[in-house]
Design a protein around this motif. Sequence first.
Motif, mmCIF file in Angstrom:
data_model
loop_
_atom_site.group_PDB
_atom_site.id
_atom_site.type_symbol
_atom_site.label_atom_id
_atom_site.label_comp_id
_atom_site.label_asym_id
_atom_site.label_seq_id
_atom_site.Cartn_x
_atom_site.Cartn_y
_atom_site.Cartn_z
ATOM 1 N N ASP A 255 0.865 -1.175 0.000
ATOM 2 C CA ASP A 255 0.000 0.000 0.000
ATOM 3 C C ASP A 255 0.907 1.231 0.000
ATOM 4 O O ASP A 255 2.133 1.114 -0.089
ATOM 5 C CB ASP A 255 -0.971 -0.004 1.185
ATOM 6 C CG ASP A 255 -0.267 -0.083 2.538
ATOM 7 O OD1 ASP A 255 0.909 0.359 2.646
ATOM 8 O OD2 ASP A 255 -0.877 -0.567 3.504
ATOM 9 N N THR A 256 0.323 2.408 0.087
ATOM 10 C CA THR A 256 1.133 3.621 -0.021
ATOM 11 C C THR A 256 2.097 3.773 1.152
ATOM 12 O O THR A 256 3.208 4.277 0.981
ATOM 13 C CB THR A 256 0.228 4.858 -0.110
ATOM 14 O OG1 THR A 256 -0.711 4.850 0.996
ATOM 15 C CG2 THR A 256 -0.547 4.863 -1.425
ATOM 16 N N GLY A 257 1.677 3.336 2.328
ATOM 17 C CA GLY A 257 2.577 3.415 3.476
ATOM 18 C C GLY A 257 3.770 2.489 3.324
ATOM 19 O O GLY A 257 4.913 2.872 3.615
ATOM 20 N N VAL A 258 3.527 1.270 2.868
ATOM 21 C CA VAL A 258 4.621 0.321 2.642
ATOM 22 C C VAL A 258 5.549 0.826 1.551
ATOM 23 O O VAL A 258 6.777 0.685 1.634
ATOM 24 C CB VAL A 258 4.057 -1.075 2.288
ATOM 25 C CG1 VAL A 258 5.187 -2.030 1.912
ATOM 26 C CG2 VAL A 258 3.266 -1.638 3.464
ATOM 27 N N ALA A 259 4.986 1.436 0.512
ATOM 28 C CA ALA A 259 5.815 1.994 -0.560
ATOM 29 C C ALA A 259 6.749 3.074 -0.028
ATOM 30 O O ALA A 259 7.898 3.185 -0.475
ATOM 31 C CB ALA A 259 4.930 2.561 -1.670
ATOM 32 N N GLU A 260 6.282 3.873 0.932
ATOM 33 C CA GLU A 260 7.142 4.886 1.540
ATOM 34 C C GLU A 260 8.312 4.239 2.277
ATOM 35 O O GLU A 260 9.435 4.741 2.242
ATOM 36 C CB GLU A 260 6.331 5.755 2.511
ATOM 37 C CG GLU A 260 5.331 6.670 1.852
ATOM 38 C CD GLU A 260 5.988 7.808 1.090
ATOM 39 O OE1 GLU A 260 7.220 7.981 1.193
ATOM 40 O OE2 GLU A 260 5.268 8.538 0.392
ATOM 41 N N VAL A 261 8.056 3.128 2.949
ATOM 42 C CA VAL A 261 9.131 2.413 3.640
ATOM 43 C C VAL A 261 10.115 1.834 2.628
ATOM 44 O O VAL A 261 11.335 1.987 2.760
ATOM 45 C CB VAL A 261 8.570 1.293 4.530
ATOM 46 C CG1 VAL A 261 9.711 0.502 5.169
ATOM 47 C CG2 VAL A 261 7.660 1.870 5.610
ATOM 48 N N LEU A 262 9.597 1.163 1.605
ATOM 49 C CA LEU A 262 10.470 0.540 0.606
ATOM 50 C C LEU A 262 11.394 1.552 -0.050
ATOM 51 O O LEU A 262 12.553 1.249 -0.354
ATOM 52 C CB LEU A 262 9.630 -0.161 -0.455
ATOM 53 C CG LEU A 262 8.843 -1.397 -0.013
ATOM 54 C CD1 LEU A 262 7.954 -1.883 -1.147
ATOM 55 C CD2 LEU A 262 9.771 -2.510 0.448
ATOM 56 N N ALA A 263 10.892 2.769 -0.245
ATOM 57 C CA ALA A 263 11.685 3.799 -0.912
ATOM 58 C C ALA A 263 12.893 4.219 -0.086
ATOM 59 O O ALA A 263 13.849 4.782 -0.638
ATOM 60 C CB ALA A 263 10.816 5.009 -1.218
ATOM 61 N N GLN A 264 12.877 3.956 1.221
ATOM 62 C CA GLN A 264 13.986 4.368 2.081
ATOM 63 C C GLN A 264 14.883 3.210 2.501
ATOM 64 O O GLN A 264 15.849 3.403 3.251
ATOM 65 C CB GLN A 264 13.450 5.082 3.326
ATOM 66 C CG GLN A 264 12.715 6.374 2.997
ATOM 67 C CD GLN A 264 12.543 7.271 4.210
ATOM 68 O OE1 GLN A 264 13.492 7.574 4.925
ATOM 69 N NE2 GLN A 264 11.318 7.693 4.454
ATOM 70 N N LEU A 265 14.593 2.004 2.027
ATOM 71 C CA LEU A 265 15.415 0.848 2.387
ATOM 72 C C LEU A 265 16.696 0.804 1.562
ATOM 73 O O LEU A 265 16.707 1.146 0.390
ATOM 74 C CB LEU A 265 14.647 -0.453 2.156
ATOM 75 C CG LEU A 265 13.405 -0.717 3.012
ATOM 76 C CD1 LEU A 265 12.818 -2.070 2.645
ATOM 77 C CD2 LEU A 265 13.720 -0.651 4.497
ATOM 78 N N ASP A 266 17.766 0.365 2.190
ATOM 79 C CA ASP A 266 18.994 0.072 1.458
ATOM 80 C C ASP A 266 18.967 -1.346 0.902
ATOM 81 O O ASP A 266 19.591 -1.630 -0.120
ATOM 82 C CB ASP A 266 20.208 0.221 2.382
ATOM 83 C CG ASP A 266 20.380 1.645 2.868
ATOM 84 O OD1 ASP A 266 20.486 2.542 2.008
ATOM 85 O OD2 ASP A 266 20.397 1.865 4.088
ATOM 86 N N MET A 267 18.243 -2.227 1.579
ATOM 87 C CA MET A 267 18.240 -3.634 1.193
ATOM 88 C C MET A 267 16.981 -4.291 1.746
ATOM 89 O O MET A 267 16.489 -3.917 2.810
ATOM 90 C CB MET A 267 19.477 -4.331 1.772
ATOM 91 C CG MET A 267 19.589 -5.812 1.466
ATOM 92 S SD MET A 267 20.838 -6.614 2.533
ATOM 93 C CE MET A 267 22.248 -5.522 2.340
ATOM 94 N N GLY A 268 16.464 -5.270 1.010
ATOM 95 C CA GLY A 268 15.353 -6.062 1.493
ATOM 96 C C GLY A 268 15.725 -7.529 1.550
ATOM 97 O O GLY A 268 16.507 -8.017 0.723
ATOM 98 N N ILE A 269 15.194 -8.229 2.539
ATOM 99 C CA ILE A 269 15.398 -9.680 2.661
ATOM 100 C C ILE A 269 14.045 -10.355 2.591
ATOM 101 O O ILE A 269 13.146 -10.083 3.404
ATOM 102 C CB ILE A 269 16.091 -10.049 3.991
ATOM 103 C CG1 ILE A 269 17.456 -9.355 4.104
ATOM 104 C CG2 ILE A 269 16.255 -11.559 4.101
ATOM 105 C CD1 ILE A 269 18.148 -9.619 5.425
ATOM 106 N N LEU A 270 13.877 -11.217 1.613
ATOM 107 C CA LEU A 270 12.650 -11.977 1.425
ATOM 108 C C LEU A 270 12.862 -13.375 2.015
ATOM 109 O O LEU A 270 13.698 -14.137 1.518
ATOM 110 C CB LEU A 270 12.309 -12.061 -0.059
ATOM 111 C CG LEU A 270 11.022 -12.765 -0.452
ATOM 112 C CD1 LEU A 270 9.812 -12.004 0.070
ATOM 113 C CD2 LEU A 270 10.923 -12.906 -1.974
ATOM 114 N N VAL A 271 12.146 -13.688 3.086
ATOM 115 C CA VAL A 271 12.299 -14.983 3.766
ATOM 116 C C VAL A 271 11.360 -15.990 3.110
ATOM 117 O O VAL A 271 10.137 -15.782 3.074
ATOM 118 C CB VAL A 271 11.995 -14.860 5.270
ATOM 119 C CG1 VAL A 271 12.240 -16.200 5.967
ATOM 120 C CG2 VAL A 271 12.854 -13.765 5.904
#
Length: 367
Positions: A255-271
């Motif tokens: 959603d839009t809130g999650v998109a705001e978080v993703l935009a500031q991540l350096d890296m994501g880990i998909l478990v």
Amino acid sequence: MAAAVTHDSPSAAGGRQGKPLIVTEDTDLLDDLLRLCAAAGATPEVHHGVPEGRGGWESAPLVLVGDDAVRRVRGAARRNGVVLVGRDQDDSGVWRRAVEIGADHVLMLPDGEQWLVDRIADVAEGVGRPALTVGVLGGRGGAGASTLACALAVTSAREGMRTLLVDADPLGGGLDVLLGGETAEGLRWPAFAASRGRVGGGALEESLPRLHSLRVLSWDRGDCVAVPPQAVRAVLAAARRRGGTVVVDLPRRMDTGVAEVLAQLDMGILVVPAELRAVAAAGRVAAAVGMVLRDLRVAVRGPYAPGLDDREVARLLGLPLAGEVPVEAHLLRPHGGRTPPGAAGRGPLARFCKGFWERALLEAGAA
């Protein structure tokens, strides 16, 4: 209005800490600048001209020169971090005066107030390298993403890094519960729902519950299950400005809130559990997240279905392999015996997390 002149502008604090310097005799302008400094949490030094004695002009992390004071500072040593502040939007001569004193920026009030508050706040907080920010999400429900997020945060804090753990999943039950701190004093997400503009990093950190040597931003047990995207953006930006590490537990939905978080991540880990249905579900999650987050890696959790191993799961998903997430039996029991994941500092999960941070910090150039 705020605009840059031709030479390079400095970093927010120029590597220096101290009080911003205001140079002006215009009492109305001084009142405005003092008000903006107060809003940014900074106490400035005020002079009518270049301060006498060594270091005053050179050492201030930021110098705000009123347009009335240009003549009095014209002979001062050239330095970065000088802002010429005026009010007349139609004064074309302000650019010539900015060049005369070596100003990095020309700012006109009241239009440039928010830019100046942000700049002063950077000085007050001693902004340096932003936090290494890592998001963790599950390829399917029950993948163990929250457990890994907590373990990464606990490990980071145990290694002596300033650490903030952010719960971005309002329907996840609360990471403070997983850490055994649901009754700990401090603010939760609903308290920040009205946040706009800039949130002070230091004030944010001090307001949050402190658990296991780290700060935790989680959800309460009330009815609020969302905060506006601009509040999410402001809060996470404040968390990152303080340096260290930030770990975010993400939901699988977008959603839009999650998109705001993703935009500031350096890296994501998909478990991703090593089973075919989980891999299929994770592929859809990865496709959605990958539209915003460029650096997404897969961490595979056993036991393995026939024909699968961690490298095969990564190949099927087309993602870099972050490693194999060990399964610790006591964490599979309800409440995990109330021992937070990774808290003991021993065992395969703690070793995985320590190795992850060593590699990630090395990649980021922060080790």
